[in-house]
Design a protein around this motif. Sequence first.
Motif, PDB file in Angstrom:
ATOM      1  N   ASN A 120      39.935  57.418  56.393  1.00 45.42           N
ATOM      2  CA  ASN A 120      39.797  57.257  54.937  1.00 45.42           C
ATOM      3  C   ASN A 120      40.164  55.867  54.488  1.00 45.42           C
ATOM      4  N   VAL A 121      41.290  55.374  54.966  1.00 46.14           N
ATOM      5  CA  VAL A 121      41.763  54.054  54.532  1.00 46.14           C
ATOM      6  C   VAL A 121      40.763  52.974  54.941  1.00 46.14           C
ATOM      7  N   VAL A 122      40.327  53.025  56.191  1.00 45.78           N
ATOM      8  CA  VAL A 122      39.476  51.943  56.715  1.00 45.78           C
ATOM      9  C   VAL A 122      38.073  52.000  56.115  1.00 45.78           C
ATOM     10  N   HIS A 123      37.504  53.194  56.083  1.00 47.04           N
ATOM     11  CA  HIS A 123      36.107  53.303  55.652  1.00 47.04           C
ATOM     12  C   HIS A 123      35.921  53.083  54.156  1.00 47.04           C
ATOM     13  N   SER A 124      36.995  53.176  53.389  1.00 46.98           N
ATOM     14  CA  SER A 124      36.812  52.987  51.947  1.00 46.98           C
ATOM     15  C   SER A 124      37.240  51.580  51.510  1.00 46.98           C
ATOM     16  N   PHE A 125      37.676  50.759  52.455  1.00 46.83           N
ATOM     17  CA  PHE A 125      38.202  49.450  52.077  1.00 46.83           C
ATOM     18  C   PHE A 125      37.062  48.467  51.779  1.00 46.83           C
ATOM     19  N   GLY A 126      37.082  47.874  50.605  1.00 45.89           N
ATOM     20  CA  GLY A 126      36.017  46.952  50.183  1.00 45.89           C
ATOM     21  C   GLY A 126      36.415  45.500  50.398  1.00 45.89           C
ATOM     22  N   VAL A 127      35.552  44.747  51.062  1.00 47.52           N
ATOM     23  CA  VAL A 127      35.794  43.318  51.296  1.00 47.52           C
ATOM     24  C   VAL A 127      34.742  42.530  50.504  1.00 47.52           C
ATOM     25  N   TYR A 128      35.194  41.664  49.617  1.00 48.30           N
ATOM     26  CA  TYR A 128      34.273  40.884  48.775  1.00 48.30           C
ATOM     27  C   TYR A 128      34.495  39.407  49.045  1.00 48.30           C
ATOM     28  N   PHE A 129      33.409  38.672  49.220  1.00 47.67           N
ATOM     29  CA  PHE A 129      33.608  37.252  49.464  1.00 47.67           C
ATOM     30  C   PHE A 129      32.571  36.384  48.774  1.00 47.67           C
ATOM     31  N   VAL A 130      32.966  35.132  48.583  1.00 45.43           N
ATOM     32  CA  VAL A 130      32.097  34.112  48.005  1.00 45.43           C
ATOM     33  C   VAL A 130      32.103  32.932  48.969  1.00 45.43           C
ATOM     34  N   LEU A 131      30.929  32.386  49.225  1.00 40.92           N
ATOM     35  CA  LEU A 131      30.835  31.187  50.066  1.00 40.92           C
ATOM     36  C   LEU A 131      30.861  29.967  49.176  1.00 40.92           C
ATOM     37  N   ASN A 132      31.821  29.109  49.399  1.00 44.71           N
ATOM     38  CA  ASN A 132      31.833  27.864  48.611  1.00 44.71           C
ATOM     39  C   ASN A 132      31.302  26.721  49.470  1.00 44.71           C
ATOM     40  N   MET A 133      30.873  25.669  48.802  1.00 44.82           N
ATOM     41  CA  MET A 133      30.326  24.481  49.479  1.00 44.82           C
ATOM     42  C   MET A 133      29.176  24.894  50.388  1.00 44.82           C
ATOM     43  N   PHE A 134      28.388  25.791  49.872  1.00 44.54           N
ATOM     44  CA  PHE A 134      27.226  26.310  50.579  1.00 44.54           C
ATOM     45  C   PHE A 134      26.257  25.169  50.871  1.00 44.54           C
ATOM     46  N   ASP A 135      25.749  25.131  52.101  1.00 41.58           N
ATOM     47  CA  ASP A 135      24.867  24.003  52.420  1.00 41.58           C
ATOM     48  C   ASP A 135      23.615  24.444  53.161  1.00 41.58           C
ATOM     49  N   GLY A 136      23.137  25.617  52.847  1.00 40.66           N
ATOM     50  CA  GLY A 136      21.901  26.083  53.469  1.00 40.66           C
ATOM     51  C   GLY A 136      22.139  27.421  54.139  1.00 40.66           C
TER      52      GLY A 136
END
Length: 420
Positions: free
Chosen positions: A236-252
């Motif tokens: 339950n703990v692992v499967h419901s854990f949400g990871v959100y990310f943003v890529l900065n200094m994106f270059d392609g």
Amino acid sequence: MPRIITVSSGKGGVGKTTFAVNFALTLSRVAPTILVDLDTGTSSVRNTLDTPVSKDLYHFFRKGQLLTDCVTHLDPTLDPQGLFKDFSFIAAPMHSIEEITNWNDSSRWKLVHAINQLPAEFVVLDLRAGLDANVIDFLPLSNSGILVFTPHHPAATLAAGDIVKSLLFRKLRFIFSTDSPFFRKHGALANQHRMVNELLDQVEDVYEDNLPNLDAFLQDLLMSLGPSPYLETIINVVHSFGVYFVLNMFDGVEESYDTAVRPFVDYLKNGLSAHLKLTNLGWVIKDDAIHSANCNRRPILLQPIEQKRTPLPLDPVMRELASLESSVFGLPEPKDITPLTKPTPDELLNISDRSPLDRQLEILNTMFRTEGSLQVRNNFAYITHRVLHIVRSLPADSFGQNRLLTPLEIFHKVFPDLPS
Ligand SMILES: Nc1ncnc2c1ncn2[C@@H]1O[C@H](COP(=O)(O)OP(=O)(O)O)[C@@H](O)[C@H]1O
Ligand SMILES: [Mg+2]
């Protein structure tokens, strides 16, 4: 209920503050937003905003001022049209002051309590680098908040992965500690309890090859115990854990995929679990204009807008983005933005559970289709769009949190059946 959204990275120099400032500005076009500088050692928020600060965290900690009285609005010269009147920030002290840079427990809980009282719909926390209690205690219990990383600092990508690992293990350790109600309830299984904790030690230890990740650990547990409350709880703990990310200094697309997204996803999959819910919220391009805007203490979103675009047909999704951009940034309704190929609404908004790695590549490709000087603004509009969609469609525990939790509140959240 406010939504508290952390911006963290594990390592410095990836653009946390740049992202947090511009993201909070964008959010404030939708609802009142307060940005809090919790990186009290570098105080970089005030350094990127050319606005006089009369009260900051120094006044909160040393002068007994209310945190709500330490809020600063933008100087009118930065925002002459009042587009960002609903944005405000709480600055860290001008100079590093030991007890404010390194809070002790009681200062930290005092601050946590005060942040929970802030009168705003969105509270954005710009966290410091590192992984100590002054970072972890501000992060949500069941998701990562927003992690920022960049193809330009490969080591920072793994540091972001380590944040996820710390959060998951914090929760599991808490549940399986010997004074937890879980232990009391399943006390007869004392042997299992010891075994689970020993196995968790092995998974957490990166130098231990026997159990590379939680998935292997669950397999092991299933083999030796069969179905058990331990197994069920960890799943339950692992499967419901949400990871959100943003890529900065994106270059392609390819560069970012190869040097940031893939290592991040692989790191989580191999070292933690393939079952975490990963969501790429978007990217911010690498642009010298962003850096010089910071240096001039007028963030890129507060720079005057140059409008120079060639009319091309609109498709429905780009129209939606354009009108969001127009409502967020006060631009006239554009008639001229176009993608090179059509993204579908599903690509842009759907938060899908399909193979996380494929999905990241799809999203990257979709976002690469904006052009021109408005690209950075589009990046922030896009990310904000996604965040709002998530905030409005998923329960609070899925993304960010409604309030920062004290240890007692964590306890009751993890064990909701217990009488208070
Ligand atoms: N997208 C970007 N393009 C160009 N320069 C950037 C970008 N994002 C951040 N920077 C620059 O990178 C440096 C680190 O950014 P900063 O936001 O202070 O990172 P952090 O808060 O993670 O330490 C700063 O000099 C900033 O101006
Ligand atoms: Mg910073």
